[in-house]
Design an enzyme around this catalytic site. Structure first.
Site, mmCIF file in Angstrom:
data_model
loop_
_atom_site.group_PDB
_atom_site.id
_atom_site.type_symbol
_atom_site.label_atom_id
_atom_site.label_comp_id
_atom_site.label_asym_id
_atom_site.label_seq_id
_atom_site.Cartn_x
_atom_site.Cartn_y
_atom_site.Cartn_z
ATOM 1 N N CYS A 137 -29.533 5.175 -56.822
ATOM 2 C CA CYS A 137 -30.640 5.220 -56.425
ATOM 3 C C CYS A 137 -31.594 4.059 -57.077
ATOM 4 O O CYS A 137 -31.805 4.243 -58.448
ATOM 5 C CB CYS A 137 -31.442 6.698 -56.708
ATOM 6 S SG CYS A 137 -33.128 6.834 -56.072
ATOM 7 N N ARG A 170 -35.704 5.463 -58.632
ATOM 8 C CA ARG A 170 -35.846 6.440 -59.838
ATOM 9 C C ARG A 170 -37.170 6.449 -60.642
ATOM 10 O O ARG A 170 -37.330 7.496 -61.361
ATOM 11 C CB ARG A 170 -34.668 6.261 -60.629
ATOM 12 C CG ARG A 170 -33.398 6.874 -60.042
ATOM 13 C CD ARG A 170 -32.191 6.745 -61.146
ATOM 14 N NE ARG A 170 -31.414 5.405 -60.949
ATOM 15 C CZ ARG A 170 -30.597 4.847 -61.499
ATOM 16 N NH1 ARG A 170 -30.438 5.534 -62.720
ATOM 17 N NH2 ARG A 170 -29.656 3.749 -61.305
ATOM 18 N N TRP A 217 -38.666 8.961 -50.040
ATOM 19 C CA TRP A 217 -39.072 8.352 -48.809
ATOM 20 C C TRP A 217 -37.979 7.380 -48.542
ATOM 21 O O TRP A 217 -37.026 6.778 -49.332
ATOM 22 C CB TRP A 217 -40.321 7.929 -49.064
ATOM 23 C CG TRP A 217 -40.617 6.939 -50.226
ATOM 24 C CD1 TRP A 217 -40.342 5.930 -50.394
ATOM 25 C CD2 TRP A 217 -41.229 7.608 -51.291
ATOM 26 N NE1 TRP A 217 -40.676 5.381 -51.820
ATOM 27 C CE2 TRP A 217 -41.139 6.624 -52.354
ATOM 28 C CE3 TRP A 217 -41.625 8.887 -51.983
ATOM 29 C CZ2 TRP A 217 -41.760 6.581 -53.768
ATOM 30 C CZ3 TRP A 217 -41.955 8.880 -53.095
ATOM 31 C CH2 TRP A 217 -42.025 7.901 -54.272
ATOM 32 N N GLU A 236 -32.591 0.874 -45.643
ATOM 33 C CA GLU A 236 -31.559 1.890 -45.008
ATOM 34 C C GLU A 236 -31.721 2.223 -43.554
ATOM 35 O O GLU A 236 -30.487 2.419 -43.117
ATOM 36 C CB GLU A 236 -32.138 3.353 -45.905
ATOM 37 C CG GLU A 236 -32.424 3.101 -47.153
ATOM 38 C CD GLU A 236 -32.648 4.664 -47.644
ATOM 39 O OE1 GLU A 236 -33.907 4.783 -48.089
ATOM 40 O OE2 GLU A 236 -31.890 5.465 -48.111
HETATM 41 N N1 ARG Z 1 -29.412 6.231 -46.919
HETATM 42 C C1 ARG Z 1 -29.814 7.149 -46.084
HETATM 43 C C2 ARG Z 1 -30.262 7.305 -44.678
HETATM 44 O O1 ARG Z 1 -30.415 5.936 -44.335
HETATM 45 C C3 ARG Z 1 -30.660 8.058 -46.988
HETATM 46 C C4 ARG Z 1 -30.394 8.349 -48.411
HETATM 47 C C5 ARG Z 1 -31.444 8.835 -49.116
HETATM 48 N N2 ARG Z 1 -32.514 7.733 -48.946
HETATM 49 C C6 ARG Z 1 -33.737 7.759 -49.977
HETATM 50 N N3 ARG Z 1 -34.663 6.943 -49.578
HETATM 51 N N4 ARG Z 1 -34.120 8.897 -50.550
HETATM 52 O O2 ARG Z 1 -30.698 8.181 -43.893
#
Ligand code: ARG
Length: 369
Positions: A62, A65, A233, A238
């Site tokens: 992560c 953090r 968030w 991602e």
């Molecule tokens: N990588 C995952 C997604 O694209 C989410 C994982 C958690 N991500 C976060 N920013 N807390 O759905």
């Protein structure tokens, strides 16, 4: 005899949370646990909350953090029915969204309860391999094909016509009971992707949900494995560099490139990179316009540097997995680029269950309409 892992956890809790703020002294608490027998060690709500926050701090994958002290923890280990669990999950999603000011929350569920979905919000993936005219054998998110098949087999009615962004119902299990729960629309906030300068991207109909809430995780606390759901968030990569861009996911880069009028015949035009960049611009812009919290990868990396400084000042080593901490675009612009990390995880921590964790066969299925 008190196990080493329980003793270490309790000592860490007292060292970090201040023994003077607790009802019992460290030695009283250790004695209490020893009397109750190790098998029945039950963390208090304060210990559980501490474990959740430290598990986030220890999460080697992560980048976000820095914010670990802000995790709100809900101790719902006492809930009795799956219907109550479902209501708590809906409340988690709504409170986490918080009008767009996403709040990091962890909900601890009763022992033995399992949310089968990997996140509270997931889009269905429908296999349609029998139609060769289609660009892709999967409509929707290929990551969720199995979950979609399971939902359908449990009686879920997929919308008609099928879409690329159909929100799956929650599947919650305890022992022999498996229940299917469609999420109420007010718990699911989504952001249609729009681009500030290229309206042709808007027409692609891409979208994503606001709250990433991991729902199949376990909190490791001493020898315990507690079912938890937690959210933060999004960082836009991602969504826009992985979920929508990966060839094995939504594979949107060719469509984005087409919308941008790029020549996709030659790799050397770097059409993939240009499409990737504009899709990331669109994700950040759309979430911002919709008033939904999201972080870009440069800001997140700078926040991670602050986290590393803070941890250094606290005398703690920051563990990490480089391949998870490095952003999947423009990686060499990140301060993480030149760093090396010790990847071994500290306790407490979070883990995902093995992929093939099976549902019990032949079990009675109920569904809450
Ligand atoms: N990588 C995952 C997604 O694209 C989410 C994982 C958690 N991500 C976060 N920013 N807390 O759905």
């Amino acid at each position: 005899m008190l196990s080493q892992s329980v003793r270490e956890f309790i000592e860490q809790f007292y060292a970090e949370e201040g023994g003077d703020r607790q009802a019992l002294s460290l030695s009283e608490r250790l004695a209490q646990i020893e009397v109750a027998q190790i098998e029945s060690f039950t963390p208090t709500t304060a210990e559980l909350a501490f474990a959740g926050r430290v598990a986030w701090r220890n999460s080697v994958r992560c980048i976000g953090r820095l914010f670990w002290p802000a995790l709100q923890v809900r101790d719902l280990r006492h809930l009795e029915t799956l219907d109550e669990v479902f209501d708590a999950l809906v409340a988690h999603l709504q409170d986490a969204f918080c009008g767009g000011h996403i709040q990091p929350i962890m909900t601890a569920l009763p022992q033995g309860v399992r949310v089968v979905n990997s996140q509270l919000i997931r889009y269905a993936g429908y296999v349609q391999a029998d139609n060769p005219a289609l660009q892709s054998p999967v409509l929707g998110d290929p990551d969720n094909v199995q979950l979609t098949q399971l939902a359908l087999s449990l009686g879920w009615q997929a919308p008609t016509p099928l879409g690329a962004f159909d929100v799956l119902p929650l599947i919650v299990q305890r022992g022999d009971t498996v229940k299917l729960y469609p999420l109420p629309p007010e718990a699911v906030h989504e952001v249609p992707l729009i681009h500030p300068d290229h309206p042709a991207i808007n027409a692609l109909g891409l979208r994503w949900y606001a709250v990433p809430a991991i729902s199949d995780a376990q909190l490791h606390l001493a020898h315990l494995r507690l079912p938890v759901v937690f959210n933060g968030w999004y960082m836009q990569t991602e969504i826009a560099a992985r979920d929508l861009a990966d060839e094995g996911r939504y594979n949107a880069l060719p469509r984005v490139a087409q919308a941008l009028g790029l020549d996709t015949r030659l790799e050397r035009t770097l059409w993939r990179d240009r499409a990737l960049l504009e899709l990331n611009v669109a994700a950040l812009y759309s979430f911002h316009q919709a008033g939904v919290k999201i972080v870009d990868h440069h800001t997140a990396a700078a926040q991670f540097e602050r986290f590393q400084q803070q941890e250094g000042q606290a005398g703690r080593e920051v563990r990490g997995r480089w391949s998870w901490l490095i952003a999947p675009m423009s990686p060499a612009t990140s301060p993480v680029w030149g760093q090396r990390f010790v990847g071994q995880e500290l306790s407490p921590n979070f883990s995902r269950p093995p992929q093939d964790w099976p549902l019990k066969r032949g079990c009675p299925v109920h569904s809450k309409a």
